[in-house]
Scaffold this active site. Structure first.
Site, PDB file in Angstrom:
ATOM      1  N   LYS A 117       0.815  -1.203   0.000  1.00 27.54           N
ATOM      2  CA  LYS A 117       0.000   0.000   0.000  1.00 27.54           C
ATOM      3  C   LYS A 117       0.854   1.260   0.000  1.00 27.54           C
ATOM      4  CE  LYS A 117      -3.220  -2.441   3.009  1.00 27.54           C
ATOM      5  NZ  LYS A 117      -3.662  -2.515   4.440  1.00 27.54           N
ATOM      6  N   GLY A 118       2.111   1.111   0.439  1.00 29.26           N
ATOM      7  CA  GLY A 118       2.948   2.264   0.746  1.00 29.26           C
ATOM      8  C   GLY A 118       3.142   3.290  -0.357  1.00 29.26           C
ATOM      9  N   ASP A 127       7.611   2.606  -2.557  1.00 33.66           N
ATOM     10  CA  ASP A 127       7.812   3.639  -1.535  1.00 33.66           C
ATOM     11  C   ASP A 127       9.242   3.648  -1.001  1.00 33.66           C
ATOM     12  OD1 ASP A 127       7.563   1.199  -0.196  1.00 33.66           O
ATOM     13  OD2 ASP A 127       6.046   1.883   1.228  1.00 33.66           O
ATOM     14  N   ASP A 185      14.408  -1.288   1.379  1.00 30.40           N
ATOM     15  CA  ASP A 185      15.083  -1.532   2.650  1.00 30.40           C
ATOM     16  C   ASP A 185      16.098  -2.659   2.432  1.00 30.40           C
ATOM     17  OD1 ASP A 185      15.277  -1.100   5.491  1.00 30.40           O
ATOM     18  OD2 ASP A 185      14.036  -2.844   5.843  1.00 30.40           O
ATOM     19  N   LYS A 238      17.143   2.919   1.723  1.00 30.04           N
ATOM     20  CA  LYS A 238      17.972   2.823   2.935  1.00 30.04           C
ATOM     21  C   LYS A 238      19.166   1.951   2.589  1.00 30.04           C
ATOM     22  CE  LYS A 238      14.379   2.367   6.380  1.00 30.04           C
ATOM     23  NZ  LYS A 238      13.807   1.421   7.344  1.00 30.04           N
ATOM     24  N   ASP A 287       3.671   3.400   6.422  1.00 28.01           N
ATOM     25  CA  ASP A 287       2.941   3.190   7.673  1.00 28.01           C
ATOM     26  C   ASP A 287       3.824   2.609   8.760  1.00 28.01           C
ATOM     27  OD1 ASP A 287       3.173   0.549   6.400  1.00 28.01           O
ATOM     28  OD2 ASP A 287       1.892  -0.128   8.042  1.00 28.01           O
TER      29      ASP A 287
HETATM   30  P1  IMP Z   1      12.431  -4.734   1.807  1.00 27.24           P
HETATM   31  O1  IMP Z   1      11.837  -5.933   1.153  1.00 27.24           O
HETATM   32  O2  IMP Z   1      13.196  -5.073   3.044  1.00 27.24           O
HETATM   33  O3  IMP Z   1      13.240  -3.884   0.846  1.00 27.24           O
HETATM   34  O4  IMP Z   1      11.247  -3.889   2.376  1.00 27.24           O
HETATM   35  C1  IMP Z   1      10.505  -3.110   1.570  1.00 27.24           C
HETATM   36  C2  IMP Z   1       9.129  -2.872   2.139  1.00 27.24           C
HETATM   37  O5  IMP Z   1       9.098  -2.831   3.567  1.00 27.24           O
HETATM   38  C3  IMP Z   1       8.679  -1.515   1.676  1.00 27.24           C
HETATM   39  O6  IMP Z   1       7.919  -1.649   0.513  1.00 27.24           O
HETATM   40  C4  IMP Z   1       7.879  -0.990   2.835  1.00 27.24           C
HETATM   41  O7  IMP Z   1       6.529  -1.327   2.653  1.00 27.24           O
HETATM   42  C5  IMP Z   1       8.419  -1.699   4.040  1.00 27.24           C
HETATM   43  N1  IMP Z   1       9.380  -0.835   4.755  1.00 27.24           N
HETATM   44  C6  IMP Z   1      10.713  -0.945   4.816  1.00 27.24           C
HETATM   45  N2  IMP Z   1      11.276   0.015   5.562  1.00 27.24           N
HETATM   46  C7  IMP Z   1      10.250   0.783   5.983  1.00 27.24           C
HETATM   47  C8  IMP Z   1      10.185   1.972   6.798  1.00 27.24           C
HETATM   48  O8  IMP Z   1      11.179   2.541   7.274  1.00 27.24           O
HETATM   49  N3  IMP Z   1       8.942   2.464   7.017  1.00 27.24           N
HETATM   50  C9  IMP Z   1       7.812   1.894   6.524  1.00 27.24           C
HETATM   51  N4  IMP Z   1       7.836   0.796   5.742  1.00 27.24           N
HETATM   52  C10 IMP Z   1       9.040   0.241   5.488  1.00 27.24           C
HETATM   53 MG    MG Z   2       6.125  -1.008   0.090  1.00 31.18          MG
END
Ligand code: IMP
Ligand code: MG
Length: 184
Positions: A45-46, A102, A105, A133, A161
């Site tokens: 949703k982000g 959005d 990470d 990040k 969120d």
């Molecule tokens: P990844 O798979 O670890 O890259 O995470 C990505 C997803 O985790 C993003 O699409 C966000 O929905 C959520 N996410 C990661 N870090 C944050 C944050 O700092 N705030 C809110 N949502 C986050």
């Molecule tokens: Mg996301």
């Protein structure tokens, strides 16, 4: 009482967000034209607020579609498991696809999505992420456009969120410690 009372610090102001999103739109306008009719894939949703603002800076004919994947529970740590909760409505074979996300990470969500969408035979596949990040990256993903790099902190606002709240904040911020401690 208000959501704003839970915010410890603003990292990116509303003005900075709006300026940068416009710049991203102009950069994307350099790459696609009307004939490409790119399909913007909003990662729910982000990314819904980012998509809504970004799409209005695009000059070329384009379409939007939505996909939801889960990589997180209600907390702030990735489970490493990615699951499709909502898939695209349409085929992307031969289409120019732009993933709109959005935040990147660990990179797991996007790596999975890019791999998955690539198997469907798009004409091209690019990624535009509002936030990144870099300190948290575990999986390498090539990002075509990034709005801002943020430090290794859990951020909320502008669609992002914490436990489904704070998406409506017009800026990107960090919550007070006690808020994360309460339900994380
Ligand atoms: P990844 O798979 O670890 O890259 O995470 C990505 C997803 O985790 C993003 O699409 C966000 O929905 C959520 N996410 C990661 N870090 C944050 C944050 O700092 N705030 C809110 N949502 C986050
Ligand atoms: Mg996301």
């Amino acid at each position: 009482m208000g959501l704003q009372d839970d915010v410890a610090r603003v990292l990116i102001t509303e003005d900075e967000l709006q300026t940068r999103v416009a710049e991203l739109g102009w950069a994307i306008n350099e790459v696609y034209n009307d004939d490409d009719r790119p399909l913007l894939v909003c990662v729910l949703k982000g990314a819904f607020i980012f998509l809504a603002d970004l799409t209005r800076h695009l000059a070329m004919r384009h379409e939007v579609d939505f996909m939801e994947v889960s990589s997180y529970g209600a907390g702030t740590e990735s489970t490493g498991v990615v699951r499709i909760l909502l898939d695209l409505e349409q085929s992307i074979e031969g289409r120019h696809v732009l993933i709109v996300e959005d935040i990147v990470d660990s990179g797991r969500t996007l790596a999975y999505m890019a791999r998955n969408l690539q198997t469907r035979g798009p004409a091209s596949l690019r990624i535009c992420a509002l936030l990144s990040k870099p300190a948290r990256r575990e999986v390498d993903v090539e990002l075509d456009w990034v709005g801002f790099e943020v430090p290794n902190e859990f951020v909320v606002g502008y669609g992002l969120d914490y436990a489904e709240e704070y998406r409506s904040l017009p800026f990107i911020g960090v919550l007070k410690e006690e808020v994360y401690a309460k339900s994380g």
